[in-house]
Scaffold this motif. Structure first.
Motif, PDB file in Angstrom:
ATOM      1  N   CYS A 166       0.680  -1.190   0.118  1.00 35.73           N
ATOM      2  CA  CYS A 166       0.074  -0.065  -0.026  1.00 35.73           C
ATOM      3  C   CYS A 166       0.597   1.122   0.208  1.00 35.73           C
ATOM      4  O   CYS A 166       1.288   1.605   0.804  1.00 35.73           O
ATOM      5  N   ASP A 169       0.004   3.828   3.036  1.00 37.82           N
ATOM      6  CA  ASP A 169       0.227   3.635   4.139  1.00 37.82           C
ATOM      7  C   ASP A 169       2.081   3.115   4.293  1.00 37.82           C
ATOM      8  O   ASP A 169       2.459   2.791   5.551  1.00 37.82           O
ATOM      9  N   CYS A 331      -6.372  -1.254  -1.329  1.00 45.10           N
ATOM     10  CA  CYS A 331      -6.407  -1.580   0.561  1.00 45.10           C
ATOM     11  C   CYS A 331      -7.248  -1.551   1.344  1.00 45.10           C
ATOM     12  O   CYS A 331      -8.013  -0.880   1.564  1.00 45.10           O
ATOM     13  N   CYS A 334      -7.534   1.434   3.309  1.00 43.26           N
ATOM     14  CA  CYS A 334      -7.596   2.933   2.839  1.00 43.26           C
ATOM     15  C   CYS A 334      -7.881   3.373   1.573  1.00 43.26           C
ATOM     16  O   CYS A 334      -7.783   3.936   1.296  1.00 43.26           O
TER      17      CYS A 334
HETATM   18 ZN   LIG Z   1      -3.307   1.521   2.774  1.00 42.20          ZN
END
Ligand SMILES: [Zn+2]
Ligand SMILES: [Zn+2]
Length: 803
Positions: A166, A169, A331, A334
């Motif tokens: 991701c 993140d 993801c 998110c």
């Molecule tokens: Zn994410």
């Protein structure tokens, strides 16, 4: 109705749900409760899950088990970090790790308090003495221990392999954390190579031209036969891409020729390996282009795409574009589209375990049965090992150090756990292999599923393998939602098979998802989301719990409906009124045993009660909570309140014969007490309230009572004959009211015509009929018989009322 909170206070005060580790007289029943993320929200989906667990826990306690019902919290990981970043408007790297972790811990503690309140509000009977938090050093020490054990037994390895990533993140994520979403995209037809010998390739991701390491065509595609194994120049970035032919290419997609980028998707990963193509790292870990060309360097994928398309257009290399719908991996946390990035990571060798996982899945008991296939399909679909390292902060540190010279892995002594190699000194002064004195601590952390996939063993006391460990492990029950079969159930299984050689659970109880009032899955973004507390505060926990039980068959999705909650509330009012009536009319001391002078209607009630007990017990054994609740509600509402109470009211009047009165009182109390116990797992509050109303006085909680027993052979004759009598009474009542007579009004005569075989039965119960219908005389007449062998003996009545 007796405030629910009063009884929750009572249970706490009397420590009703305590697991006794020293009790040798009872068999244990262990529940491996899922530890939720402390997100602060306890939504109705969670509530459904916990109701199921609680129904089983309460039932098993009454069945005489020493129930082990812990509750924990899966604190670590991305969700909490993201919440901290959002709440305090910071990014994880803005602060020293210690401070960031402290903020995560604080927020987590607040959320735990809130969710704990919700669970208590719902009347969940977990034993809080067994509470655990995966962020506590006492817990993550065990996560680290399990890591070291798996490392020593050869189940873990470190390597540089492409994994899902991701970019928002900035961490690796597991396949189970990738959610596929349909999104609109554009297919760009791009000119590759020189004008006379080049080809056209369609791609949705022109920004990955920089990472194009090869070109694939189908072996049978005539138009590309001549160029296989040649190299072609990639536009803009100028690298040479080798053309390979492979059966996996879809000759009908785009132009039939596709870019192989390192890495665009899983197929690219396979082809790169299979054809030994170079790896060109064109994306950084935060999803920006890392190319030499200053025009594109540092751009986010989205911006890079726009600029590159403009450049292609300017050079006349973009032939056309087409809109396209794509199914892209995002993801789970998110919703950012995932990239595939290779960097050193830790892996667990899960691919080698697929056969074992499938075998074990077949040995376990799955409720409902179809949920097993979810796990099997998932295990068989995995083509990568489980990446267990994460590039985050708030998580269990990976307990290893590395030699900066020879890259050997150095592990700590198990006794020194927990450790944090991000700040702790290495366990050795120098590398045992090459003598280098420079050692570096691992900065990556463990996937949160590494914490939560050993819960069953941790509850049982591992690593201490005492007698109690063998009683509690494997867990008797593994309850969770259908949505996490492929994560939690899977990870628990692989970890336990690798660590202990057996599955960590015996029975899996799977609940479906909750749909909103609009019929769609309940989701915050749909506006159909309900917080459990809101519903519970409105209708009460016992009404809410009835919805959870009655909403549908175990394992199937159930709709959230306010009117069902209201229906549950109505039932509680009905039960409370019945209880009040029974307990004000049956206050006399009763004979300890069943009286011998029971009328048919009494025998019918007691036999029906036996039948109910049998049905409800069987339903609980099979985890069919809706069947159990429907049977209890039907009996209470119809058999007890409508039929029996109405037919015996006259026997409770002053001046009635003592033996009749005693028999009726006995039956009423017996029925109420049994209903109270059978209902206790689903409606714990009202059951407790009613139980404490009995004149004998309650000395303990109803939840510590024994589950009602039933005789093996049911008294079918009483059930059949009693039903006949009640059918007649109902028929005559309708007749009475059709004549405009109120039920309490006296009538002179009732004339009943029915088949000969029923006349005797009615004659025997003449008094019940007369008194219930307030009539002076009963005339019985004979109808021609309509019975035939094998036919259910139901009677046909003709009733005439003479006022
Ligand atoms: Zn994410
Ligand atoms: Zn070394």
């Amino acid at each position: 109705m007796g405030e629910e909170s009063k009884w929750r206070e009572y249970w706490r005060e009397h420590d009703v749900y305590r697991f006794d580790p020293h009790d040798k007289s009872r068999r244990t029943f262990s529940i491996d409760t899922p530890p939720p993320y402390p997100s602060g929200d306890f939504h109705v989906g969670n509530a459904l899950n916990w109701c199921y667990i609680d129904f089983v826990a309460r039932y098993k306690r009454m069945k005489g088990f020493n129930v082990h019902f812990p509750q924990g919290w899966d604190c670590h990981g991305l969700p909490t970090e993201v919440r901290v970043e959002q709440t305090f408007k910071i990014r994880k790297n803005d602060l020293p790790p210690d401070q960031f972790v402290e903020m995560c811990r604080k927020l987590t503690a607040e959320y735990i308090t809130k969710m704990k309140q919700s669970m208590n509000l719902l009347g969940i009977s977990s034993d809080w003495a067994l509470e655990y938090k995966t962020m506590d050093p006492s817990y993550y020490k065990l996560t680290q221990l399990s890591f070291l054990e798996l490392l020593k037994s050869g189940h873990l390895y470190r390597g540089e392999h492409p994994v899902n990533w991701c970019p928002r993140d900035e961490t690796a994520i597991a396949e189970a954390e990738v959610v596929y979403q349909e999104r609109k995209g554009t297919l760009h037809y791009i000119r590759f190579g020189a004008a006379n010998e080049g080809i056209e390739i369609a791609s949705t991701r022109p920004e990955l031209l920089a990472a194009c390491a090869g070109i694939a065509v189908h072996p049978k595609d005539e138009k590309y036969k001549a160029i296989v194994e040649k190299t072609i120049t990639v536009p803009i970035f100028g690298q040479q891409a080798r053309v390979i032919s492979d059966d996996e290419v879809d000759p009908h997609y785009g132009t039939g020729a596709v870019m192989i980028c390192t890495f665009g998707d899983k197929t690219d990963v396979r082809w790169q390996k299979k054809y030994h193509l170079p790896i060109i790292k064109a994306l950084t870990e935060n999803g920006r282009l890392s190319v030499d060309d200053p025009r594109f360097r540092g751009l986010k994928a989205e911006e890079a795409r726009k600029k590159i398309v403009a450049e292609l257009q300017a050079k006349g290399l973009l032939n056309k574009t087409e809109p396209i719908t794509q199914n892209i991996g995002t993801c789970w946390r998110c919703q950012t589209p995932v990239e595939i990035i290779a960097r050193p990571q830790w892996f667990m060798k899960t691919r080698d375990m697929t056969q074992k996982v499938v075998e074990w899945a077949g040995k376990l008991s799955w409720i409902p049965h179809f949920s097993k296939q979810r796990l099997v399909d998932w295990a068989e679909s995995l083509d990568w090992d489980w990446v267990i390292s994460r590039q985050r902060i708030f998580a269990t540190p990976i307990p290893v150090w590395y030699c900066t010279k020879c890259e050997s892995t150095i592990i700590p002594d198990e006794k020194s756990l927990p450790v944090d190699p991000r700040k702790d000194k290495p366990p050795e002064e120098k590398c045992p292999k090459c003598g280098n004195r420079e050692l570096r601590g691992e900065t990556d952390v463990l996937d949160t599923w590494m914490d939560s996939s050993i819960t069953a063993a941790v509850h049982a006391g591992w690593p201490n393998k005492s007698e109690l460990f063998n009683q509690l492990f494997p867990a008797d029950l593994q309850p969770n939602g259908l949505d996490i079969v492929r994560t939690w159930d899977y990870y628990l299984l692989v970890r336990s098979l690798a660590l202990f050689g057996i599955a960590p659970y015996k029975t899996l109880l799977i609940n479906g998802m909750v749909k909103g009032t609009d019929g769609r899955m309940m989701h915050k973004s749909y506006g159909n989301y309900v917080v459990a507390d809101e519903a519970i505060l409105k209708v009460g926990a016992d009404a809410f719990r009835q919805w959870a039980a009655a909403g549908g068959s175990t394992g199937y999705d159930i709709p959230f409906r306010w009117n069902e909650l209201e229906h549950g509330k109505k039932f509680l009012t009905k039960l409370w009124n019945v209880a009040r009536f029974v307990l004000t009319n049956a206050t006399d001391p009763l004979p300890p045993k069943k009286p011998s002078n029971l009328s048919l209607i009494d025998s019918w009630l007691l036999a029906s009660l036996q039948k109910l007990t049998q049905e409800v017990s069987e339903a609980f054994e099979a985890f069919q909570f809706n069947t159990a609740l429907e049977a209890i509600r039907n009996f209470t509402w119809h058999a007890l309140a409508d039929d029996y109470l109405e037919a015996v009211k006259h026997r409770l009047q002053p001046g009635r014969e003592q033996s009749d009165l005693k028999a009726t009182q006995y039956c009423l109390r017996e029925a109420l007490m049994t209903v109270c116990k059978l209902l206790a797992p689903i409606c714990p509050h009202i059951s407790e309230a009613v139980y404490h109303q009995f004149p004998s006085g309650a000395t303990k909680s109803v939840h510590l009572e024994n589950w009602p027993e039933h005789e093996k052979a049911l008294d079918d004759t009483s059930i059949r004959n009693g039903k006949l009598l009640l059918d007649l009474i109902a028929h005559a009542r309708r007749e009475k009211s059709s004549k405009g007579l109120s039920l309490g009004e006296k009538v002179k005569r009732i004339v009943v015509s029915t088949e000969a075989e029923h006349l005797h039965l009615l004659k025997e119960n003449e008094e019940t009929i007369l008194r219930t219908l307030k009539a002076d005389t009963l005339d019985l007449e004979r109808l021609p018989s309509n019975s035939s062998p094998g036919r259910e003996p139901s009677a046909e009545f003709k009733v005439e009322i003479v006022a």
